[in-house]
Design an enzyme around this catalytic site. Structure first.
Site, PDB file in Angstrom:
ATOM      1  NE  ARG A  13      41.747  45.750  27.625  1.00  0.00           N
ATOM      2  CZ  ARG A  13      41.312  46.056  26.403  1.00  0.00           C
ATOM      3  NH1 ARG A  13      40.038  45.994  26.105  1.00  0.00           N
ATOM      4  NH2 ARG A  13      42.156  46.414  25.475  1.00  0.00           N
TER       5      ARG A  13
ATOM      6  CB  CYS B 136      49.331  53.215  29.584  1.00  0.00           C
ATOM      7  SG  CYS B 136      50.341  51.769  29.962  1.00  0.00           S
TER       8      CYS B 136
ATOM      9  CB  CYS C 146      38.239  32.051  58.261  1.00  0.00           C
ATOM     10  SG  CYS C 146      39.074  30.519  58.713  1.00  0.00           S
ATOM     11  CG  HIS C 147      36.887  35.323  55.319  1.00  0.00           C
ATOM     12  ND1 HIS C 147      37.615  36.393  55.786  1.00  0.00           N
ATOM     13  CD2 HIS C 147      37.799  34.491  54.747  1.00  0.00           C
ATOM     14  CE1 HIS C 147      38.900  36.220  55.503  1.00  0.00           C
ATOM     15  NE2 HIS C 147      39.046  35.063  54.876  1.00  0.00           N
TER      16      HIS C 147
ATOM     17  CB  CYS D 285      45.768  54.882  24.367  1.00  0.00           C
ATOM     18  SG  CYS D 285      46.385  54.399  22.728  1.00  0.00           S
ATOM     19  CG  HIS D 286      44.056  54.102  28.512  1.00  0.00           C
ATOM     20  ND1 HIS D 286      42.784  53.808  28.083  1.00  0.00           N
ATOM     21  CD2 HIS D 286      44.799  52.983  28.279  1.00  0.00           C
ATOM     22  CE1 HIS D 286      42.748  52.554  27.631  1.00  0.00           C
ATOM     23  NE2 HIS D 286      43.957  52.036  27.729  1.00  0.00           N
TER      24      HIS D 286
ATOM     25  CB  CYS E  92      36.139  31.095  51.932  1.00  0.00           C
ATOM     26  SG  CYS E  92      36.858  30.382  50.450  1.00  0.00           S
TER      27      CYS E  92
ATOM     28  CB  CYS F 234      42.925  32.750  52.029  1.00  0.00           C
ATOM     29  SG  CYS F 234      42.884  34.111  53.225  1.00  0.00           S
TER      30      CYS F 234
ATOM     31  CB  CYS G 208      46.414  47.298  26.735  1.00  0.00           C
ATOM     32  SG  CYS G 208      44.728  47.960  26.779  1.00  0.00           S
TER      33      CYS G 208
HETATM   34  C1  HEC Z   1      46.729  52.088  21.263  1.00  0.00           C
HETATM   35  C2  HEC Z   1      45.958  52.592  22.371  1.00  0.00           C
HETATM   36  C3  HEC Z   1      46.114  51.888  23.721  1.00  0.00           C
HETATM   37  C4  HEC Z   1      47.245  51.753  24.478  1.00  0.00           C
HETATM   38  C5  HEC Z   1      48.646  52.211  24.154  1.00  0.00           C
HETATM   39  C6  HEC Z   1      46.833  51.084  25.687  1.00  0.00           C
HETATM   40  N1  HEC Z   1      45.501  50.819  25.658  1.00  0.00           N
HETATM   41 FE1  HEC Z   1      44.380  50.150  27.206  1.00  0.00          FE
HETATM   42  N2  HEC Z   1      42.740  50.122  26.013  1.00  0.00           N
HETATM   43  C7  HEC Z   1      42.696  50.578  24.720  1.00  0.00           C
HETATM   44  C8  HEC Z   1      41.363  50.369  24.191  1.00  0.00           C
HETATM   45  C9  HEC Z   1      40.883  50.724  22.803  1.00  0.00           C
HETATM   46  C10 HEC Z   1      40.620  49.777  25.231  1.00  0.00           C
HETATM   47  C11 HEC Z   1      39.146  49.347  25.197  1.00  0.00           C
HETATM   48  C12 HEC Z   1      38.264  50.550  25.409  1.00  0.00           C
HETATM   49  C13 HEC Z   1      38.492  51.198  26.740  1.00  0.00           C
HETATM   50  O1  HEC Z   1      37.892  50.796  27.749  1.00  0.00           O
HETATM   51  O2  HEC Z   1      39.344  52.123  26.824  1.00  0.00           O
HETATM   52  C14 HEC Z   1      41.516  49.671  26.369  1.00  0.00           C
HETATM   53  C15 HEC Z   1      41.132  49.187  27.611  1.00  0.00           C
HETATM   54  C16 HEC Z   1      41.904  49.256  28.736  1.00  0.00           C
HETATM   55  C17 HEC Z   1      41.445  48.939  30.068  1.00  0.00           C
HETATM   56  C18 HEC Z   1      40.047  48.467  30.450  1.00  0.00           C
HETATM   57  C19 HEC Z   1      39.161  49.648  30.805  1.00  0.00           C
HETATM   58  C20 HEC Z   1      37.746  49.222  31.101  1.00  0.00           C
HETATM   59  O3  HEC Z   1      37.065  49.939  31.859  1.00  0.00           O
HETATM   60  O4  HEC Z   1      37.317  48.200  30.587  1.00  0.00           O
HETATM   61  C21 HEC Z   1      42.495  49.123  30.906  1.00  0.00           C
HETATM   62  C22 HEC Z   1      42.492  48.907  32.407  1.00  0.00           C
HETATM   63  C23 HEC Z   1      43.616  49.534  30.098  1.00  0.00           C
HETATM   64  N3  HEC Z   1      43.210  49.609  28.784  1.00  0.00           N
HETATM   65  C24 HEC Z   1      44.879  49.806  30.578  1.00  0.00           C
HETATM   66  C25 HEC Z   1      45.982  50.034  29.765  1.00  0.00           C
HETATM   67  C26 HEC Z   1      47.342  50.095  30.239  1.00  0.00           C
HETATM   68  C27 HEC Z   1      47.753  49.934  31.687  1.00  0.00           C
HETATM   69  C28 HEC Z   1      48.132  50.343  29.148  1.00  0.00           C
HETATM   70  C29 HEC Z   1      49.640  50.403  29.091  1.00  0.00           C
HETATM   71  C30 HEC Z   1      50.311  49.169  29.440  1.00  0.00           C
HETATM   72  C31 HEC Z   1      47.259  50.458  28.003  1.00  0.00           C
HETATM   73  N4  HEC Z   1      45.972  50.234  28.410  1.00  0.00           N
HETATM   74  C32 HEC Z   1      47.677  50.761  26.730  1.00  0.00           C
HETATM   75  C33 HEC Z   1      43.715  51.171  24.023  1.00  0.00           C
HETATM   76  C34 HEC Z   1      45.028  51.290  24.471  1.00  0.00           C
HETATM   77  C1  HEC Z   2      41.516  29.385  58.393  1.00  0.00           C
HETATM   78  C2  HEC Z   2      40.889  30.676  58.208  1.00  0.00           C
HETATM   79  C3  HEC Z   2      40.778  31.230  56.788  1.00  0.00           C
HETATM   80  C4  HEC Z   2      40.304  30.598  55.676  1.00  0.00           C
HETATM   81  C5  HEC Z   2      39.864  29.144  55.521  1.00  0.00           C
HETATM   82  C6  HEC Z   2      40.297  31.592  54.623  1.00  0.00           C
HETATM   83  N1  HEC Z   2      40.747  32.779  55.106  1.00  0.00           N
HETATM   84 FE1  HEC Z   2      40.813  34.520  54.089  1.00  0.00          FE
HETATM   85  N2  HEC Z   2      41.744  35.403  55.655  1.00  0.00           N
HETATM   86  C7  HEC Z   2      41.946  34.831  56.879  1.00  0.00           C
HETATM   87  C8  HEC Z   2      42.650  35.769  57.745  1.00  0.00           C
HETATM   88  C9  HEC Z   2      43.072  35.522  59.181  1.00  0.00           C
HETATM   89  C10 HEC Z   2      42.823  36.944  56.974  1.00  0.00           C
HETATM   90  C11 HEC Z   2      43.525  38.229  57.384  1.00  0.00           C
HETATM   91  C12 HEC Z   2      44.924  38.154  56.870  1.00  0.00           C
HETATM   92  C13 HEC Z   2      45.725  39.378  57.123  1.00  0.00           C
HETATM   93  O1  HEC Z   2      45.117  40.443  57.309  1.00  0.00           O
HETATM   94  O2  HEC Z   2      46.935  39.258  57.122  1.00  0.00           O
HETATM   95  C14 HEC Z   2      42.226  36.685  55.680  1.00  0.00           C
HETATM   96  C15 HEC Z   2      42.176  37.603  54.653  1.00  0.00           C
HETATM   97  C16 HEC Z   2      41.382  37.449  53.522  1.00  0.00           C
HETATM   98  C17 HEC Z   2      41.072  38.503  52.591  1.00  0.00           C
HETATM   99  C18 HEC Z   2      41.529  39.950  52.680  1.00  0.00           C
HETATM  100  C19 HEC Z   2      40.675  40.686  53.686  1.00  0.00           C
HETATM  101  C20 HEC Z   2      41.073  42.136  53.824  1.00  0.00           C
HETATM  102  O3  HEC Z   2      40.305  42.881  54.456  1.00  0.00           O
HETATM  103  O4  HEC Z   2      42.116  42.545  53.335  1.00  0.00           O
HETATM  104  C21 HEC Z   2      40.286  37.954  51.625  1.00  0.00           C
HETATM  105  C22 HEC Z   2      39.701  38.669  50.417  1.00  0.00           C
HETATM  106  C23 HEC Z   2      40.131  36.556  51.937  1.00  0.00           C
HETATM  107  N3  HEC Z   2      40.801  36.298  53.094  1.00  0.00           N
HETATM  108  C24 HEC Z   2      39.424  35.651  51.173  1.00  0.00           C
HETATM  109  C25 HEC Z   2      39.390  34.293  51.431  1.00  0.00           C
HETATM  110  C26 HEC Z   2      38.843  33.313  50.522  1.00  0.00           C
HETATM  111  C27 HEC Z   2      38.209  33.620  49.177  1.00  0.00           C
HETATM  112  C28 HEC Z   2      38.997  32.096  51.123  1.00  0.00           C
HETATM  113  C29 HEC Z   2      38.645  30.729  50.558  1.00  0.00           C
HETATM  114  C30 HEC Z   2      39.307  30.396  49.300  1.00  0.00           C
HETATM  115  C31 HEC Z   2      39.618  32.329  52.414  1.00  0.00           C
HETATM  116  N4  HEC Z   2      39.860  33.660  52.558  1.00  0.00           N
HETATM  117  C32 HEC Z   2      39.888  31.338  53.333  1.00  0.00           C
HETATM  118  C33 HEC Z   2      41.561  33.570  57.251  1.00  0.00           C
HETATM  119  C34 HEC Z   2      41.052  32.607  56.409  1.00  0.00           C
END
Ligand code: HEC
Ligand code: HEC
Length: 258
Positions: free
Chosen positions: A215, A174, A76-77, A177-178, A73, A111, A219
């Site tokens: 995560r 979502c 290139c980066h 709750c959120h 990686c 990549c 949920c």
């Molecule tokens: C019954 C209530 C409930 C519902 C519905 C629910 N969640 Fe959660 N979710 C939680 C609880 C509890 C946690 C853990 C505590 C927290 O970070 O909010 C959590 C955690 C998360 C987190 C992590 C936040 C962090 O900072 O760690 C994300 C992201 C999330 N929920 C997204 C969603 C999404 C998207 C949906 C719908 C698909 C959803 N949740 C539905 C209760 C709920």
């Molecule tokens: C041969 C060269 C090459 C290698 C090896 C490569 N990359 Fe990339 N990567 C690129 C190029 C070129 C882009 C830009 C692609 C685009 O913007 O369409 C890119 C884009 C990315 C981006 C997004 C950058 C942005 O600003 O959005 C990430 C993250 C990334 N590469 C991670 C990785 C990781 C992790 C690896 C190894 C597992 C890896 N690359 C290996 C060439 C490479």
């Protein structure tokens, strides 16, 4: 903090009232603010936050050639601290070539396959989690700034619809709750606004680092709804919507969660 005070168990009636009231859009805060002070300190302390182990692994993988004739990686980066600083703030984003919505995991896999000529790591493999945590950690402290206009708009709209749609046997959305129950306790957690700014994160319940999609699956399971696959279009759209909700909040990866 939500409209109810944090840390106090509400009466069942209060919860019902909160569910029935239309959620109001409050100022969005990081999930970190809903953790105990001790977990907050642990997250901030590199020596005590286990997720930094994954970041370290990611840093090593980033410099390693997968096979003798493939490029690392870092080839290139070069100087990723500068060249990839801020990258995570712009994901998920639409890939111009394919029109697909890519999160950071998806971009790294792209990549890996197209530029390194290797088989994909796969979601939740230690390699992809480590690399994602590492690349995201290079944006720590920088504000989220995803695009929701142009080609991203339909994905954003789909994510918003999913966030507001009632689902599962418990028929909960979502947003109920959120937005509606923020600050209330649920099985020992304090409900946050559900943003993903700390993921991949180390969850005590997992005893492991996991992706945001892991995560989201927890949920979905919690409300007995369909769990989509890792990387599924539904979770990608939700991830974009969550990132848009969290616009301006700093990237905190790697986080700690209960
Ligand atoms: C019954 C209530 C409930 C519902 C519905 C629910 N969640 Fe959660 N979710 C939680 C609880 C509890 C946690 C853990 C505590 C927290 O970070 O909010 C959590 C955690 C998360 C987190 C992590 C936040 C962090 O900072 O760690 C994300 C992201 C999330 N929920 C997204 C969603 C999404 C998207 C949906 C719908 C698909 C959803 N949740 C539905 C209760 C709920
Ligand atoms: C041969 C060269 C090459 C290698 C090896 C490569 N990359 Fe990339 N990567 C690129 C190029 C070129 C882009 C830009 C692609 C685009 O913007 O369409 C890119 C884009 C990315 C981006 C997004 C950058 C942005 O600003 O959005 C990430 C993250 C990334 N590469 C991670 C990785 C990781 C992790 C690896 C190894 C597992 C890896 N690359 C290996 C060439 C490479």
């Amino acid at each position: 903090m939500g409209r109810a005070s944090r840390g106090r168990a509400p009466a069942a009636g209060l919860v019902l009232v909160a569910i029935l009231l239309a959620p109001v859009q409050a100022e969005i805060k990081s999930g970190t603010e809903f953790l105990s002070p001790e977990l907050q300190r642990q997250q901030a302390d590199e020596a005590r936050n286990p997720a930094f182990f994954w970041v370290e692994q990611g840093r090593e993988l980033f410099s390693r050639k997968p096979t003798p004739d493939a490029q690392a990686c870092i080839t290139c980066h070069a100087e990723p601290q500068q060249s990839l600083r801020g990258t995570a703030t712009r994901y998920p984003q639409v890939d111009a070539a394919s029109g697909r919505l890519l999160n950071l995991e998806g971009r790294i896999e792209q990549c890996r396959v197209e530029r390194q000529g290797q088989p994909p790591f796969g979601y939740e493999t230690p390699e992809l989690l480590s690399l994602t945590a590492y690349v995201a950690s290079l944006s720590r402290g920088l504000p989220l700034d995803v695009r929701t206009d142009g080609p991203a708009k339909p994905f954003y709209e789909a994510g918003k619809t999913l966030f507001e749609r009632r689902q599962g046997q418990l028929n909960l959305s979502c947003t109920q709750c959120h937005d509606g129950l923020v600050g209330q306790k649920l099985r020992g957690d304090t409900i946050s606004q559900g943003v993903g700014t700390a993921f991949p994160a180390y969850r005590l319940e997992w005893n492991d680092v996991g992706s945001l999609h892991r995560r989201l699956r927890a949920c979905s399971l919690g409300v007995r709804a369909t769990q989509f696959d890792y990387g599924a279009p539904e979770y990608l759209a939700l991830e974009l919507y969550l990132a848009a909700r969290a616009k301006g909040l700093p990237v905190e990866t790697p986080g700690i969660r209960r």
